[in-house]
Design an enzyme around this catalytic site. Structure first.
Site: not given
Length: 758
Positions: A155, A164
């Site tokens: 995640e 990210e």
């Protein structure tokens, strides 16, 4: 074999002084890391997202059908790893008696590694999951992990999806860490977009158009230099749902990109989408969101779509995993990409061609009308000069706000009227104040500190000086903190005018009172200020309001069991509100109140304390009694500073929730409190600058509920049935909140006796 404890260094800035220091984080679990490292992160909000947790848990249980090697990248507290381990342990052991499963949790951030080990131990799973403190692209099969993994759970998604490092992480995992046909949770992500018209979003990106409406003759972005100050052309995470009444949808939602986690992604891709416009308008922005498909069968979804999609869209694909009314979260938002310049006018049934481009960590768009085969409009056409300044969208909106500019102009004009050849010092990063003071007084000399903008600010001022009628020789940029200013910098002259917005570039995410750095710097400059020096702002007023904040409180509450896994051990470090052991309490947090889901003010705005910038910085305290004017649930208080610009207290710049350009500080109560109209609370505030930081003690001392039923006299005693936490209050205070003409109806089991001397 033994090894030395690892240590990492993390930068930490003191916003009140501007000083930067290194914080040492040790691998030793008995050493507590500073709470501030994690208490303002999104970990707590993410772990409180029950919709997310449930979706991942269901998908992991559905995907793990036999013992295998599961790799969790970016493991955080180890939640997904524990889900995977539990799923394998619940398999029918007789069916897989000859095979064994394993779970590897990879986490690069040392403070989270320490927390993960505590969580695993609390759940009795420290021997079931192997924790590796490394970046995933540093892992080697045969060195760090014995075998390639069959299943990847991860995640590592931000609001944009890619920010990210999803793409490079998946690329390396598929190349070196996963088997040839791996299973993944999530399975797929799809990016959707929509063309919208929204004046507010455009105002946060188009300073040139808004400045043209002002009447102050200050040109931050002169004609021909429209990008002298600009917002970086990129997508910005943003809670768009609160703007639903101000947003006009100009198209139906459309699919932009699909990313399959189970196969290696490309670093770069382009996609062209033809979009039919459904009504006349001006395309100001592209709002995008993503829908996560967590399982391979397509039955488990999670969406970050804005609220209006549910009522305006009948496409079941778009509505999959749509959030419910109580699913507000702050860790994932929508994204906004704003069209440059004035936007793009469109008519109903016209077709727009959008060129979407993704690179490793970001997206960008080009738009053009198919009927006009002209050069595309988009960020690629921005002519960015070396002397251009990049500012935040909120700062762009402030600089384009006519009321704000008029307040600054009026303040400066009054201050300079009685000054001959003044020496002006701009203490912060305000290029507006620099240009304003230099243009209003042709005999003034301006020293602009620009501690965050440095020489970039100097290059910008040189570029726009002529358009503002400024003799640039009268402006000197020092590019350092005001506290470092000496008489050598002023050519032995005393300072006649010290000004600030106050605004320190790069501190936009700080708590509002951390801009009291101006007061601290003003104090250090006392020896070089003239006796009649004008200081603007001259005062700061800390304001507050009691708030109904159910969504924000829910997202920041202390953790208990998450999908059956105990997380209470992390509450102290992550700074949750709720069941913290005394004297621990939740942190102050910076938020745009208007973007915090459901909100409501429960009382009038009140003053906590005042800061007099005409005097040296000192300890301050304030005690205020507030009266609630509505029935409701109080979850906490929002705080901000009103900056009083002039000594006559007539010009005030408020940074409260009514103005959407500034963040407020939020103090959440340990427990939500039921309040009724005419109930009251006492608030204590305390400011101590001695340790270069702000601290507040006993901020909310007591909430005294409205008096309940069964208020009656028994000789010299009043019996009160009450509900909630009762503080000690005087006879006068007691009767100030009892109105005998009202009917009180708050039943309670608590009976408190107050003796009254007649």
């Amino acid at each position: 074999m033994g090894h030395e404890s690892k240590r990492v260094f993390q930068l930490k800035m003191d916003p009140l002084s501007g000083n930067i220091e290194w914080v040492v984080v040790s691998e030793a679990e008995e050493e507590e890391e500073p709470k501030s490292l994690l208490s303002s992160t999104s970990y707590l909000d993410m772990l409180n997202d029950s919709r997310r947790n449930r979706a991942f848990h269901e998908a992991i249980k559905k995907t793990i059908t036999r013992p295998c090697h599961v790799l969790d990248i970016g493991a955080g507290t180890g939640l997904l790893s524990m889900m995977a381990s539990k799923a394998m342990h619940e398999l029918d052991k007789s069916e897989f008696s000859s095979t064994h499963g394993m779970v590897t949790a990879c986490e690069a951030y040392l403070p989270m590694v320490k927390l993960m080990k505590k969580v695993l131990r609390a759940n009795g799973m420290e021997n079931q999951i192997r924790v590796i403190h490394k970046r995933s692209d540093e892992l080697e099969v045969g060195v760090d992990i014995r075998l390639r993994a069959n299943i990847l759970v991860s995640e590592i998604l931000d609001s944009e999806l890619l920010g990210e490092g999803l793409i490079p992480t998946l690329q390396h995992a598929h190349d070196t860490l996963l088997t040839s046909n791996p299973q993944t949770v999530p399975y797929r992500a799809t990016i959707y977009g929509q063309l919208v018209e929204c004046a507010f979003l455009h105002k946060m990106h188009d300073l040139y158009s808004n400045e043209a409406l002002a009447s102050d003759d200050i040109h931050l972005v002169p004609t021909g230099l429209e990008t002298a100050i600009y917002v970086k052309p990129q997508q910005y995470p943003f809670h768009c749902s609160p703007l639903s009444k101000d947003i006009k949808a100009l198209s139906e939602p459309y699919k932009i990109f699909t990313f399959d986690f189970w196969r290696r992604p490309d670093s770069y891709a382009e996609n062209e989408v033809k979009i039919k416009v459904n009504c006349d308008g001006n395309v100001h922005a592209v709002i995008s969101w993503w829908v996560l498909q967590l399982d391979s069968d397509g039955t488990i979804f999670y969406s970050t779509a804005p609220s209006w999609i549910n009522s305006s869209c009948d496409n079941p694909e778009v509505l999959r995993g749509f959030p419910g009314a109580s699913d507000w979260c702050d860790h994932w938002k929508q994204c906004v990409w704003v069209c440059p310049r004035m936007g793009m006018p469109v008519s109903k049934n016209e077709q727009v061609l959008i060129q979407a481009i993704h690179e490793k960590t970001s997206f960008r768009y080009n738009l053009r009308k198919i009927s006009v085969p002209s050069k595309e409009l988009g960020p690629c056409n921005f002519h960015i000069r070396d002397n251009s300044l990049v500012l935040s969208p909120e700062r762009i909106a402030i600089y384009g706000d006519q009321d704000w500019r008029l307040s600054m102009l009026t303040t400066a004009t009054k201050a300079l009227q009685k000054k001959n050849s003044p020496l002006c010092v701009v203490a912060d990063d305000s290029v507006f104040w620099t240009i304003l003071t230099a243009s209003l007084s042709t005999s003034s000399n301006v020293l602009s500190m620009l501690p965050g903008l440095h020489m970039k600010g100097s290059q910008y001022l040189h570029a726009v000086a002529k358009a503002n009628g400024i003799d640039i020789d009268r402006v000197k940029v020092l590019g350092k903190r005001a506290s470092s200013l000496t008489m050598d910098d002023t050519d032995q002259r005393k300072v006649d005018l010290l000004v600030a917005e106050p605004f320190y570039n790069g501190n936009e995410g700080s708590l509002p009172w951390q801009n009291l750095r101006f007061w601290k710097e003003r104090t250090t400059l006392d020896p070089i200020l003239s006796k009649d020096a004008v200081i603007m702002p001259c005062k700061g007023i800390l304001k507050a309001c009691a708030m109904f904040l159910p969504d924000l409180w829910r997202s920041r509450r202390c953790l208990g069991s998450i999908e059956g896994f105990d997380h209470s051990v992390v509450n102290k470090t992550l700074g949750g509100c709720g069941d913290l052991p005394a004297p621990e309490e939740g942190p102050w947090l910076p938020f745009f109140i208007w973007q915090c889901g459901e909100t409501e003010e429960l009382a009038e705005v009140f003053t906590v304390m005042e800061f007099n910038f005409l005097e040296p910085i000192r300890k301050c305290s304030g005690q205020t009694k507030i009266q609630f004017n509505k029935n409701g649930i109080c979850h906490g208080f929002a705080l901000w500073i009103d900056w009083v610009m002039d000594s006559s207290n007539t010009i005030v710049i408020s940074t409260g929730p009514a103005r959407k350009y500034w963040k407020q500080g939020v103090k959440l109560l340990s427990k939500p409190v039921s309040v009724r109209e005419y109930s009251w609370a006492e608030v204590d505030g305390y400011f101590d600058p001695s340790n270069e930081s702000l601290s507040y003690t006993n901020f909310v001392r007591d909430i005294i509920p409205k008096m309940a039923s069964n208020i009656h006299c028994q000789g010299k005693t009043v019996e009160i049935n009450n509900k909630g936490h009762i503080g000690i209050f005087t006879w006068v205070q007691l009767f100030s909140i009892i109105d005998s003409s009202r009917t009180f109806d708050a039943p309670s089991r608590n009976h408190l006796l107050y003796s009254i001397v007649v």
